[in-house]
Design an enzyme around this catalytic site. Structure first.
Site, mmCIF file in Angstrom:
data_model
loop_
_atom_site.group_PDB
_atom_site.id
_atom_site.type_symbol
_atom_site.label_atom_id
_atom_site.label_comp_id
_atom_site.label_asym_id
_atom_site.label_seq_id
_atom_site.Cartn_x
_atom_site.Cartn_y
_atom_site.Cartn_z
ATOM 1 N N ALA A 227 8.151 0.188 2.293
ATOM 2 C CA ALA A 227 7.017 0.281 3.220
ATOM 3 C C ALA A 227 7.115 1.559 4.047
ATOM 4 O O ALA A 227 7.946 1.646 4.952
ATOM 5 C CB ALA A 227 6.992 -0.951 4.121
ATOM 6 N N GLU B 193 2.779 6.926 -4.036
ATOM 7 C CA GLU B 193 3.900 7.869 -4.207
ATOM 8 C C GLU B 193 3.431 9.314 -4.024
ATOM 9 O O GLU B 193 3.971 10.233 -4.634
ATOM 10 C CB GLU B 193 4.533 7.722 -5.596
ATOM 11 C CG GLU B 193 5.066 6.361 -5.897
ATOM 12 C CD GLU B 193 6.386 6.090 -5.223
ATOM 13 O OE1 GLU B 193 7.329 6.842 -5.418
ATOM 14 O OE2 GLU B 193 6.434 5.107 -4.466
#
Ligand code: FAD
Length: 392
Positions: free
Chosen positions: A118, A369
């Site tokens: 997270a 990402e």
């Protein structure tokens, strides 16, 4: 020399993975349409398949490097179905973060858990240095006290714990950001919601609240409580995670794109259109030519993924190559799946087939990402020799 030829051993492993992937595919539509259901950890039809890792027993030195193999395995599994496979697999993005930033003792302690990662917050996504979540050390109890919110946490509901990024000193900027391991059940750790998504619906995406959440002092990954002098010292450590996960995300997208290509090749063949790489452009129908372009795009993107993984296998830096493959694959899978839909016509948009689902599932490749734009920034900085401040 770079050589991506597979040994017979490795080919057997990949064949077994693909056979099992087809079992996941048979559940793909159900969990796409029933987003609130969680697929079981074990699918009954998959019981006959040995665990993938056991297939690796008895590997020879000449076998393909593990990094390269893991990319091919990932793509092979997601060729079946991304989110049903993710749901069944052990481990999550947080496990890669633990491997990159945790001490050997921490890896030993938590490596067996499925861990989410997270970083993203309501006001912080592309630039993780803007993390607002705080971690304050309570010397009296030897605990960290975490406060803040995290959103879009992949596997966040199912995971047994999470690696969270928080700042121990906002005035220190990037250097103050550290990663912490928080196990489910920690006081003040609340799973506050579950997203409804465009694609990858079988894999849950959670929102978290940390309200005076207390965790042991030893849950700081890497154990270094001091703020490094060099401004990016500690931050660079946690950013290492991405060099391992970006090629994997690219591989996931490409596995799905390959499924779309296979479906489209069959559909074209049934329509009487033969796709043959041999004859020149002038001898191809427009449809066959377009298909070959999409297939070439897939091959080019896959080679960039394998190169990033191969560098990692050789113990060489792959920061640039990780971003190249993520940017390349993120764009390629969108073009490939959209191109396939255009080639097969209305059946590409029908829910009777999985092509429209694959089109939705691959969209995430270019978002999490680090988005495509952010990868291109990193590539440009690397090639031009600019720092963050000079090119942002
Ligand atoms: C399904 C899903 C799963 C996710 N899973 C996770 C997870 O497990 N863990 C986690 O931490 N996060 C996760 N995320 C969050 C994801 O990493 C972020 O959405 C992503 O990093 C982008 O951040 P943002 O949404 O805040 O967009 P912003 O940072 O607000 O960016 C918005 C747009 O601006 C562009 N942009 C931003 N900065 C620049 C710049 N300097 N130059 C040019 N363009 C720029 C971006 O490319 C983007 O198009 C997930 C997201 C989704 C959708």
């Amino acid at each position: 020399m770079i050589d991506f030829m597979l040994t017979t051993n490795d080919q057997k492993i990949l064949d077994a993975v693909r056979r099992e992937a087809l079992v996941c595919r048979s559940y793909a539509r159900h969990y796409d349409e029933h987003e609130d259901e969680f697929p079981p950890d074990e699918l009954p039809e998959a019981g006959d398949f040995p665990p993938t890792m056991s297939l690796f027993a008895g590997r020879e030195p000449e076998d393909t490097g593990l990094g390269v193999m893991s990319m091919l395995l990932t793509a092979g599994q997601t060729w079946g179905d991304y989110s049903v496979r993710m749901r069944r697999g052990k481990g999550g993005l947080g496990n890669a973060a633990l491997r990159a930033a945790g001490t050997p003792e921490q890896q030993q302690k938590w490596g067996g858990l499925t861990l989410a990662m997270a970083i993203t917050e309501p006001g912080c996504g592309s630039d993780p240095s803007r993390v607002q979540m705080t971690a304050v050390l309570d010397e009296a109890t030897d605990e960290w006290v975490l406060n803040g919110e995290k959103i879009f946490v992949t596997t966040g509901c199912r995971a047994q714990g999470v690696v969270v990024w928080a700042t121990i000193d906002k005035s220190a900027g990037r250097a103050g950001i550290k990663s912490f391991l928080v196990e489910k059940g920690a006081p003040g750790f609340i799973v506050s919601g579950k997203e409804k998504k465009l694609g990858i619906r079988a894999d849950d995406t959670a929102a978290y609240v940390f309200d005076n959440c207390r965790i042991p002092r030893g849950n700081l990954l890497g154990g270094k409580e001091e703020i490094p002098q060099e401004s990016s010292g500690g931050f660079r450590g946690v950013m290492k995670t991405f060099n391992m996960t970006r090629p994997a995300v690219a591989g996931i997208g490409l596995g799905i794109a390959e499924a779309a290509l296979d479906f489209t090749r069959d559909a074209l063949r049934e329509a009487g259109i033969q796709v043959e790489p041999g004859p020149g452009i002038a001898a191809q129908s427009a449809a066959a030519q377009r298909f070959l372009e999409l297939e070439a795009l897939y091959e080019a993107a896959m080679l960039t993924v394998l190169r990033a993984a191969w560098l990692s296998d050789q113990g060489q830096p792959n920061n640039l190559e990780s971003s190249i493959c993520k940017a390349k694959a993120g764009a390629a899978v969108r073009e490939i799946t959209q191109g396939c839909i255009e080639l097969v016509g209305p059946m590409g948009a029908s829910r009777e087939h999985l092509l429209e689902k694959w089109f939705r599932d691959v969209r995430i490749t270019d978002i999490y990402e680090g988005t495509g734009e952010i990868q291109r920034l990193i590539i440009a900085r690397n090639i031009l020799g600019y720092g963050r401040e000079e090119l942002k």
